[in-house]
Scaffold this motif. Structure first.
Motif, PDB file in Angstrom:
ATOM      1  N   PRO A  31       0.832  -1.206   0.000  1.00  0.00           N
ATOM      2  CA  PRO A  31       0.000   0.000   0.000  1.00  0.00           C
ATOM      3  C   PRO A  31       0.865   1.255   0.000  1.00  0.00           C
ATOM      4  CG  PRO A  31      -0.101  -1.109   2.125  1.00  0.00           C
ATOM      5  CD  PRO A  31       0.716  -1.973   1.217  1.00  0.00           C
ATOM      6  N   ARG A  32       0.319   2.321  -0.575  1.00  0.00           N
ATOM      7  CA  ARG A  32       1.032   3.596  -0.653  1.00  0.00           C
ATOM      8  C   ARG A  32       0.090   4.716  -0.244  1.00  0.00           C
ATOM      9  NH1 ARG A  32       2.543   0.859  -5.314  1.00  0.00           N
ATOM     10  NH2 ARG A  32       4.753   0.411  -5.456  1.00  0.00           N
ATOM     11  N   GLY A  33       0.662   5.834   0.147  1.00  0.00           N
ATOM     12  CA  GLY A  33      -0.140   7.008   0.460  1.00  0.00           C
ATOM     13  C   GLY A  33      -0.594   7.029   1.905  1.00  0.00           C
ATOM     14  N   GLU A  34      -1.616   7.808   2.145  1.00  0.00           N
ATOM     15  CA  GLU A  34      -2.142   7.972   3.489  1.00  0.00           C
ATOM     16  C   GLU A  34      -3.105   6.833   3.832  1.00  0.00           C
ATOM     17  OE1 GLU A  34      -4.662  11.296   5.992  1.00  0.00           O
ATOM     18  OE2 GLU A  34      -3.563  11.893   4.199  1.00  0.00           O
ATOM     19  N   SER A  35      -3.008   6.337   5.047  1.00  0.00           N
ATOM     20  CA  SER A  35      -3.897   5.265   5.497  1.00  0.00           C
ATOM     21  C   SER A  35      -5.325   5.795   5.674  1.00  0.00           C
ATOM     22  CB  SER A  35      -3.422   4.699   6.834  1.00  0.00           C
ATOM     23  OG  SER A  35      -2.182   4.070   6.692  1.00  0.00           O
ATOM     24  N   LEU A  36      -6.273   4.937   5.400  1.00  0.00           N
ATOM     25  CA  LEU A  36      -7.669   5.291   5.623  1.00  0.00           C
ATOM     26  C   LEU A  36      -8.027   5.064   7.090  1.00  0.00           C
ATOM     27  CD1 LEU A  36      -9.381   3.661   2.507  1.00  0.00           C
ATOM     28  CD2 LEU A  36      -8.648   6.033   2.808  1.00  0.00           C
ATOM     29  N   GLU A  44     -15.691  -0.388   8.761  1.00  0.00           N
ATOM     30  CA  GLU A  44     -15.265  -0.491  10.157  1.00  0.00           C
ATOM     31  C   GLU A  44     -14.041   0.396  10.365  1.00  0.00           C
ATOM     32  OE1 GLU A  44     -16.401  -2.312  12.910  1.00  0.00           O
ATOM     33  OE2 GLU A  44     -18.178  -2.632  11.658  1.00  0.00           O
ATOM     34  N   ALA A  45     -13.870   0.894  11.575  1.00  0.00           N
ATOM     35  CA  ALA A  45     -12.704   1.722  11.887  1.00  0.00           C
ATOM     36  C   ALA A  45     -11.430   0.869  11.829  1.00  0.00           C
ATOM     37  CB  ALA A  45     -12.852   2.332  13.268  1.00  0.00           C
ATOM     38  N   ILE A  46     -10.400   1.431  11.233  1.00  0.00           N
ATOM     39  CA  ILE A  46      -9.091   0.767  11.195  1.00  0.00           C
ATOM     40  C   ILE A  46      -8.308   1.294  12.395  1.00  0.00           C
ATOM     41  CG2 ILE A  46      -6.948   0.447   9.907  1.00  0.00           C
ATOM     42  CD1 ILE A  46      -8.563   0.925   7.338  1.00  0.00           C
ATOM     43  N   PRO A  47      -7.847   0.419  13.288  1.00  0.00           N
ATOM     44  CA  PRO A  47      -7.130   0.856  14.486  1.00  0.00           C
ATOM     45  C   PRO A  47      -5.895   1.700  14.155  1.00  0.00           C
ATOM     46  CG  PRO A  47      -7.605  -1.494  14.599  1.00  0.00           C
ATOM     47  CD  PRO A  47      -7.957  -1.044  13.217  1.00  0.00           C
ATOM     48  N   ARG A  51      -2.803   1.485  11.231  1.00  0.00           N
ATOM     49  CA  ARG A  51      -2.516   2.572  10.291  1.00  0.00           C
ATOM     50  C   ARG A  51      -1.061   3.019  10.388  1.00  0.00           C
ATOM     51  NH1 ARG A  51      -7.465   5.158  12.336  1.00  0.00           N
ATOM     52  NH2 ARG A  51      -6.091   6.842  12.987  1.00  0.00           N
ATOM     53  N   GLU A  52      -0.502   2.973  11.601  1.00  0.00           N
ATOM     54  CA  GLU A  52       0.903   3.337  11.776  1.00  0.00           C
ATOM     55  C   GLU A  52       1.845   2.227  11.307  1.00  0.00           C
ATOM     56  OE1 GLU A  52       1.339   4.370  15.882  1.00  0.00           O
ATOM     57  OE2 GLU A  52       0.109   6.181  15.675  1.00  0.00           O
ATOM     58  N   ALA A  53       1.439   0.980  11.537  1.00  0.00           N
ATOM     59  CA  ALA A  53       2.291  -0.163  11.175  1.00  0.00           C
ATOM     60  C   ALA A  53       2.333  -0.389   9.663  1.00  0.00           C
ATOM     61  CB  ALA A  53       1.802  -1.427  11.867  1.00  0.00           C
ATOM     62  N   ARG A  58      -5.683   0.196   3.568  1.00  0.00           N
ATOM     63  CA  ARG A  58      -7.009   0.532   3.079  1.00  0.00           C
ATOM     64  C   ARG A  58      -8.096  -0.398   3.612  1.00  0.00           C
ATOM     65  NH1 ARG A  58      -5.863   4.611   0.478  1.00  0.00           N
ATOM     66  NH2 ARG A  58      -7.693   4.975  -0.791  1.00  0.00           N
ATOM     67  N   LEU A  59      -7.685  -1.505   4.225  1.00  0.00           N
ATOM     68  CA  LEU A  59      -8.639  -2.499   4.704  1.00  0.00           C
ATOM     69  C   LEU A  59      -8.387  -2.821   6.171  1.00  0.00           C
ATOM     70  CD1 LEU A  59      -8.444  -5.023   1.732  1.00  0.00           C
ATOM     71  CD2 LEU A  59     -10.172  -3.257   2.079  1.00  0.00           C
ATOM     72  N   CYS A  60      -9.463  -3.181   6.873  1.00  0.00           N
ATOM     73  CA  CYS A  60      -9.306  -3.661   8.242  1.00  0.00           C
ATOM     74  C   CYS A  60      -8.684  -5.061   8.199  1.00  0.00           C
ATOM     75  CB  CYS A  60     -10.660  -3.681   8.959  1.00  0.00           C
ATOM     76  SG  CYS A  60     -11.822  -4.894   8.315  1.00  0.00           S
ATOM     77  N   ILE A  61      -8.323  -5.575   9.338  1.00  0.00           N
ATOM     78  CA  ILE A  61      -7.647  -6.878   9.390  1.00  0.00           C
ATOM     79  C   ILE A  61      -8.552  -7.992   8.861  1.00  0.00           C
ATOM     80  CG2 ILE A  61      -6.671  -8.624  10.937  1.00  0.00           C
ATOM     81  CD1 ILE A  61      -5.633  -6.275  12.643  1.00  0.00           C
TER      82      ILE A  61
END
Length: 88
Positions: A31-36, A44-47, A51-53, A58-61
């Motif tokens: 993935p590239r760019g800013e995390s969603l 669903e919210a991505i923790p 997002r930092e890791a 772009r997707l939840c786990i």
């Protein structure tokens, strides 16, 4: 040591090129760019830790796990030539 009609080092060149192709494919899928903040698939919210890791995530786990299950496996077949074609 090469055998048959191949020159010395030809087998190693095939192995190296197969590995280079796999690395290029894997790097292109990162993935590239800013995390969603919310998953593209299920909203669903991505923790924050995810997002930092994984920058550009772009997707939840759960959705990523499902996507990974359904992806076609790469065969590892070297398209530059197979041993069978070299023996004929």
């Amino acid at each position: 040591m090469a055998g048959g009609w191949s020159r010395d080092g030809a087998v190693q060149e095939q192995i190296d090129s197969t590995i280079e192709d796999a690395l290029e494919r894997a790097r292109s899928e990162l993935p590239r760019g800013e995390s969603l903040k919310y998953c593209e698939e299920c909203d669903e919210a991505i923790p924050q830790a995810r997002r930092e890791a994984v920058p550009g995530v772009r997707l939840c786990i759960n959705c990523q796990s499902e996507r990974d299950k359904h992806r076609s496996a790469v065969s590892g077949y070297n398209r530059r030539g197979s041993k069978d074609s070299q023996l004929r």
